[in-house]
Design an enzyme around this catalytic site. Structure first.
Site, PDB file in Angstrom:
ATOM      1  N   HIS A 179     -12.284   4.179   0.062  1.00  0.00           N
ATOM      2  CA  HIS A 179     -12.340   3.261   1.208  1.00  0.00           C
ATOM      3  C   HIS A 179     -13.199   2.026   0.914  1.00  0.00           C
ATOM      4  O   HIS A 179     -13.682   1.361   1.825  1.00  0.00           O
ATOM      5  CB  HIS A 179     -12.893   3.957   2.468  1.00  0.00           C
ATOM      6  CG  HIS A 179     -12.045   5.059   2.983  1.00  0.00           C
ATOM      7  ND1 HIS A 179     -12.571   6.245   3.436  1.00  0.00           N
ATOM      8  CD2 HIS A 179     -10.700   5.172   3.110  1.00  0.00           C
ATOM      9  CE1 HIS A 179     -11.596   7.050   3.822  1.00  0.00           C
ATOM     10  NE2 HIS A 179     -10.448   6.409   3.637  1.00  0.00           N
ATOM     11  N   ASN A 213       0.865  -1.183   0.000  1.00  0.00           N
ATOM     12  CA  ASN A 213       0.000   0.000   0.000  1.00  0.00           C
ATOM     13  C   ASN A 213       0.903   1.234   0.000  1.00  0.00           C
ATOM     14  O   ASN A 213       1.417   1.638   1.045  1.00  0.00           O
ATOM     15  CB  ASN A 213      -0.919  -0.016   1.220  1.00  0.00           C
ATOM     16  CG  ASN A 213      -1.840   1.186   1.286  1.00  0.00           C
ATOM     17  OD1 ASN A 213      -1.744   2.111   0.474  1.00  0.00           O
ATOM     18  ND2 ASN A 213      -2.731   1.199   2.261  1.00  0.00           N
ATOM     19  N   ARG A 223      -2.874  -2.000  -3.299  1.00  0.00           N
ATOM     20  CA  ARG A 223      -4.001  -1.095  -3.103  1.00  0.00           C
ATOM     21  C   ARG A 223      -3.864   0.057  -4.095  1.00  0.00           C
ATOM     22  O   ARG A 223      -2.838   0.732  -4.145  1.00  0.00           O
ATOM     23  CB  ARG A 223      -4.010  -0.539  -1.679  1.00  0.00           C
ATOM     24  CG  ARG A 223      -5.167   0.437  -1.453  1.00  0.00           C
ATOM     25  CD  ARG A 223      -4.865   1.433  -0.370  1.00  0.00           C
ATOM     26  NE  ARG A 223      -5.958   2.402  -0.226  1.00  0.00           N
ATOM     27  CZ  ARG A 223      -5.826   3.597   0.324  1.00  0.00           C
ATOM     28  NH1 ARG A 223      -4.652   3.979   0.804  1.00  0.00           N
ATOM     29  NH2 ARG A 223      -6.845   4.430   0.409  1.00  0.00           N
ATOM     30  N   GLU A 272      -8.029  -3.990   5.701  1.00  0.00           N
ATOM     31  CA  GLU A 272      -7.928  -3.822   4.253  1.00  0.00           C
ATOM     32  C   GLU A 272      -6.865  -4.735   3.656  1.00  0.00           C
ATOM     33  O   GLU A 272      -7.020  -5.249   2.539  1.00  0.00           O
ATOM     34  CB  GLU A 272      -7.631  -2.361   3.929  1.00  0.00           C
ATOM     35  CG  GLU A 272      -8.772  -1.423   4.284  1.00  0.00           C
ATOM     36  CD  GLU A 272      -8.386   0.043   4.227  1.00  0.00           C
ATOM     37  OE1 GLU A 272      -8.795   0.723   3.285  1.00  0.00           O
ATOM     38  OE2 GLU A 272      -7.680   0.493   5.152  1.00  0.00           O
ATOM     39  N   ARG A 325      -8.817  17.508   5.732  1.00  0.00           N
ATOM     40  CA  ARG A 325      -9.643  17.808   4.555  1.00  0.00           C
ATOM     41  C   ARG A 325     -10.963  18.437   4.987  1.00  0.00           C
ATOM     42  O   ARG A 325     -11.547  18.044   5.995  1.00  0.00           O
ATOM     43  CB  ARG A 325      -9.908  16.541   3.747  1.00  0.00           C
ATOM     44  CG  ARG A 325      -8.709  16.082   2.947  1.00  0.00           C
ATOM     45  CD  ARG A 325      -8.957  14.732   2.311  1.00  0.00           C
ATOM     46  NE  ARG A 325      -8.116  13.704   2.909  1.00  0.00           N
ATOM     47  CZ  ARG A 325      -8.216  12.413   2.640  1.00  0.00           C
ATOM     48  NH1 ARG A 325      -9.119  11.973   1.785  1.00  0.00           N
ATOM     49  NH2 ARG A 325      -7.420  11.552   3.222  1.00  0.00           N
TER      50      ARG A 325
END
Length: 401
Positions: free
Chosen positions: A181, A10, A90, A386, A242
């Site tokens: 996600h 990742n 990923r 994940e 964000r």
């Protein structure tokens, strides 16, 4: 294939996570992280057989250096190298093209590169990871699999993914909601179905992945039907740095009236806003939770975070039509913040959602369980994984091949 392993990579903008997983046993044999690429205190740390190690580089590094160190030193020293049968990557953005994980080919690389316009901080770096693995482990060149954050959301209907712009912007430029996600939302929905003993294709749930980047997804009959992140991961909930949802006219005002350059506006919205911007102190929810009742700015920022989150949960509940089987909390904040779960659920009593404070206080640090009262819609805390999801998808793709 019992002892064959999947390497999961990742690549982040200035970090790299990795793991080696035995999929059939659902066991992580090696996990690690490298960070601070742009600083002189860069490092790589890993855990193998419950033995943690760390190496500092004392210089600026990049993904190529770390991948070479990982594969040529760590994997060979731990004797895992010869048992790796495939590599799962990923990938943040797959555009409309990818609805499922795929084996990496030249055409796939071209498509990932094309989708980089929607994820400029992630896709190009993740392509570096793919290309470097081809160089270092050439015998696995045709056994690399791309797993996309966006693919789980490709089941959304047009009513969810189209923006109210002139339709040519979608038809010609593919400007639409893609979400993110997806790997996490998919994983926790599978686990929730097992816990609740409901077939996945009958599961109606609202999944809240809360971390530095946060998103919420409405899952109906096991499929994503709406999600909070949009064309890019900037839209939606208040996040660590964000801004989430804002009036687009703010950007024009900042540009034309405040004379802020577009590049600076982008940096403000992605790196200087959210909880960091509101508190003017931090985006770390551990600090935020500890100081919620002590600092006015922290309390205000947290209440805004909770306001947006509870609004999304409430609005997504109507998409379930008949029944909500569960509300799921996952991600670093969702799994560990007792405060966020408590304050959010307290706003949702009208939906017959009630929290059991005693159970809520017990669930953190990797624990899984229900935190609702007996008369409530089930509320689940599920640690996301994940990496395991990517490994399983990679393994399944190879078997199907």
């Amino acid at each position: 294939m019992i002892n064959k392993l999947i390497l999961v990579i990742n690549c982040g903008s200035s970090s790299l996570k990795f793991s080696v997983i035995n999929v059939l046993k659902k066991k992580i044999l090696l996990s690690g992280l490298s960070e601070n690429f742009k600083n002189t205190d860069s490092y790589i740390k890993w855990d193998f057989n419950n033995q943690k190690q760390k190496k500092f580089f004392y210089s600026k590094i990049d993904h190529k250096i770390i991948l070479n160190y990982l594969i040529k030193y760590i994997l060979k020293k731990t004797l895992l190298y010869n048992n790796i049968i495939a590599v799962g990557h990923r990938i943040v953005h797959g555009g409309e093209k990818f609805t499922n994980p795929v084996i990496v080919t030249k055409k796939v690389i071209e498509a990932i590169n094309k989708a980089s316009i929607f994820a400029p901080l992630h896709n190009p770096i993740q392509l570096v990871g793919i290309k470097e693995v081809i160089k270092i482990i050439p015998h696995l060149q045709n056994k690399q699999v791309a797993v996309f954050d966006t693919s789980f959301h490709q089941t959304m209907p047009e009513t969810s993914y189209l923006y109210a712009l002139p339709i040519k912007f979608y038809e010609k430029y593919k400007i639409r909601r893609y979400g993110a996600h997806g790997t996490s939302h998919k994983y926790v929905s599978i686990i929730a179905a097992k816990i609740l003993n409901i077939p996945l294709n009958k599961l109606n749930c609202i999944s809240c992945h809360l971390g530095n980047g946060s998103s919420i997804t409405a899952i109906k009959n096991g499929k994503s039907i709406d999600t909070s992140m949009g064309l890019t991961p900037l839209e939606g909930l208040v996040m660590g740095t964000r801004c989430g949802n804002i009036d687009p006219a703010i950007i024009f005002y900042m540009f034309s009236k405040l004379n802020i350059k577009i590049e600076k506006i982008y940096k403000i919205l992605t790196e200087e806003s959210g909880m960091l911007g509101l508190t003017n102190i931090t985006s770390d929810f551990r600090y935020i939770e500890d100081n919620y009742s002590k600092n006015f700015k922290i309390k205000r920022a947290t209440d805004i975070f909770i306001h947006y989150l509870s609004k999304y949960i409430a609005s997504y509940s109507i998409l379930m039509e008949n029944k909500i089987n569960a509300i799921i909390f996952t991600g670093g904040i969702g799994e560990n913040s007792i405060l966020i779960r408590e304050k959010t659920i307290e706003k949702l009593k009208i939906l017959n959602i009630f929290i059991n404070h005693k159970l809520n206080n017990k669930i953190k640090f990797g624990k899984m369980g229900l935190i609702n009262t007996n008369n409530s819609v089930p509320i689940l805390v599920i640690p996301t994984n994940e990496e395991l999801m990517i490994a399983q998808d990679t393994f399944n793709i190879l078997l199907n091949k």
